[in-house]
Design a protein around this motif. Sequence first.
Motif, short mmCIF file in Angstrom:
data_model
loop_
_atom_site.label_atom_id
_atom_site.label_comp_id
_atom_site.label_asym_id
_atom_site.label_seq_id
_atom_site.Cartn_x
_atom_site.Cartn_y
_atom_site.Cartn_z
N SER A 223 0.83 -1.21 0.00
CA SER A 223 0.00 0.00 0.00
C SER A 223 0.86 1.25 0.00
O SER A 223 0.56 2.23 -0.69
CB SER A 223 -0.94 -0.01 1.21
OG SER A 223 -1.71 1.17 1.25
N ASN A 227 0.85 4.06 -2.99
CA ASN A 227 0.60 5.48 -2.76
C ASN A 227 1.76 6.34 -3.24
O ASN A 227 1.57 7.43 -3.79
CB ASN A 227 0.34 5.74 -1.27
CG ASN A 227 -1.07 5.39 -0.86
OD1 ASN A 227 -2.00 6.17 -1.09
ND2 ASN A 227 -1.25 4.23 -0.26
N ASP A 264 -11.90 4.17 -4.74
CA ASP A 264 -10.47 3.86 -4.61
C ASP A 264 -9.82 4.73 -3.53
O ASP A 264 -8.97 4.25 -2.77
CB ASP A 264 -9.75 4.07 -5.94
CG ASP A 264 -10.27 3.15 -7.03
OD1 ASP A 264 -10.76 2.06 -6.67
OD2 ASP A 264 -10.19 3.52 -8.21
N ASN A 268 -8.14 3.29 -0.12
CA ASN A 268 -6.76 3.62 0.21
C ASN A 268 -6.66 4.15 1.63
O ASN A 268 -5.73 3.82 2.38
CB ASN A 268 -6.25 4.65 -0.80
CG ASN A 268 -4.76 4.86 -0.69
OD1 ASN A 268 -4.03 3.99 -0.21
ND2 ASN A 268 -4.29 6.00 -1.14
#
Length: 385
Positions: A223, A227, A264, A268
């Motif tokens: 993740s 990002n 999304d 996130n």
Amino acid sequence: MPLAFTVLVAVDLAAAGTVIVAERLRLPWWAAAPVAGAQALPLVLALFRPVAAWWLSLAASLPYAIGVALDDSAARAEVPWPWTEPGLLAYLGVTLLVAYRVRTGVSVSQWLLTLLLGGVLTVALSPPSFIGDLLPLAVLSVCALAVGATLRGRSQARRDLREQEALTEFERTRRTLLEERTRIARELHDVVAHHMSVVAAQAEAAPYRVAEPPQELTDSFASIRENAVGALRELRHILGMLRSSEENPQPRHAPQPTLENIDDLVANVRAAGLRVDTVISGEARPVPQRVELSAFRITQEALSNALRHSPGCQAEVELSYGRSGIGIRVANSPAVAGATGEKGTGHGVVGIWERTSMLGGSVRIGPREDGWFEVMASLPTGERE
């Protein structure tokens, strides 16, 4: 001031012309006044309608010119013709204003028409005893044309100079702006992009540094890398916009996020540890790109603020589609006990205000009575109720 002065001069010329016309044509003053007034009036009209004023001045000369020509007295050969002395001054004033206000070619054409009319009157009215008056009329008219054309040329030159100075200042400001944008883009690329690339690389390599890492740790690093890569992608887009010399640079590096990407964004944020509930009300429909992008960015900034300032909080995201706009509401509870949030600089809140203001919308940012912090924005879509 020019208008008041011109009216005063015209009235004075009309009064003097009335006395002269009444004496030479043996008319009562009330009959001579319209003839003299018609010769003086174009002087005022020339301030607003120069070409029409010239035609009126030319036509106003006919009654006096014909009246003098039909006079059988021997003294008529000594009378100025086809204008009275005040009428001639008014005509020269009109000629001067016309030469100042219109193109030189038009002024010369009008001068030639004046001489043509004088010649026709001289030939048509017998005997032709006034031909000598055309020469001084032609000379004085040429002088008035020359003065008017010179003044017009100087005035045009000053206007051109002012326009050139304004254009030069605009180009100087634009060049300074482009240089500053290029400098900012260079700094962003050399500093922020470098660090984000390092973060992405470290996040990708981190799971391999530990033997059999837990799945939660692997997912967390994945993740982080995702990002970081997304941030790099948007940063490249921003750098392209900053380096563009266009007033409205078009996206060239990556498509802009839309409201379809809200899920999304929420996913996130949930992966980062924030509990988020989403509600979408109304009928979703296409909206202008600038509205859609602003709605996404406002939601993104509000959720980012919740992550930074209220760790472990619960958040609510609500999008409502109205007939003439979109409503955004993002609220978050206080931080969980024992958690310490970051202190912000306020740039994100300012950005929300700016995005909303540019679209003509409204926004309210602040704490609620129950302790939650709430961001509410309304963005018009340009559609009527």
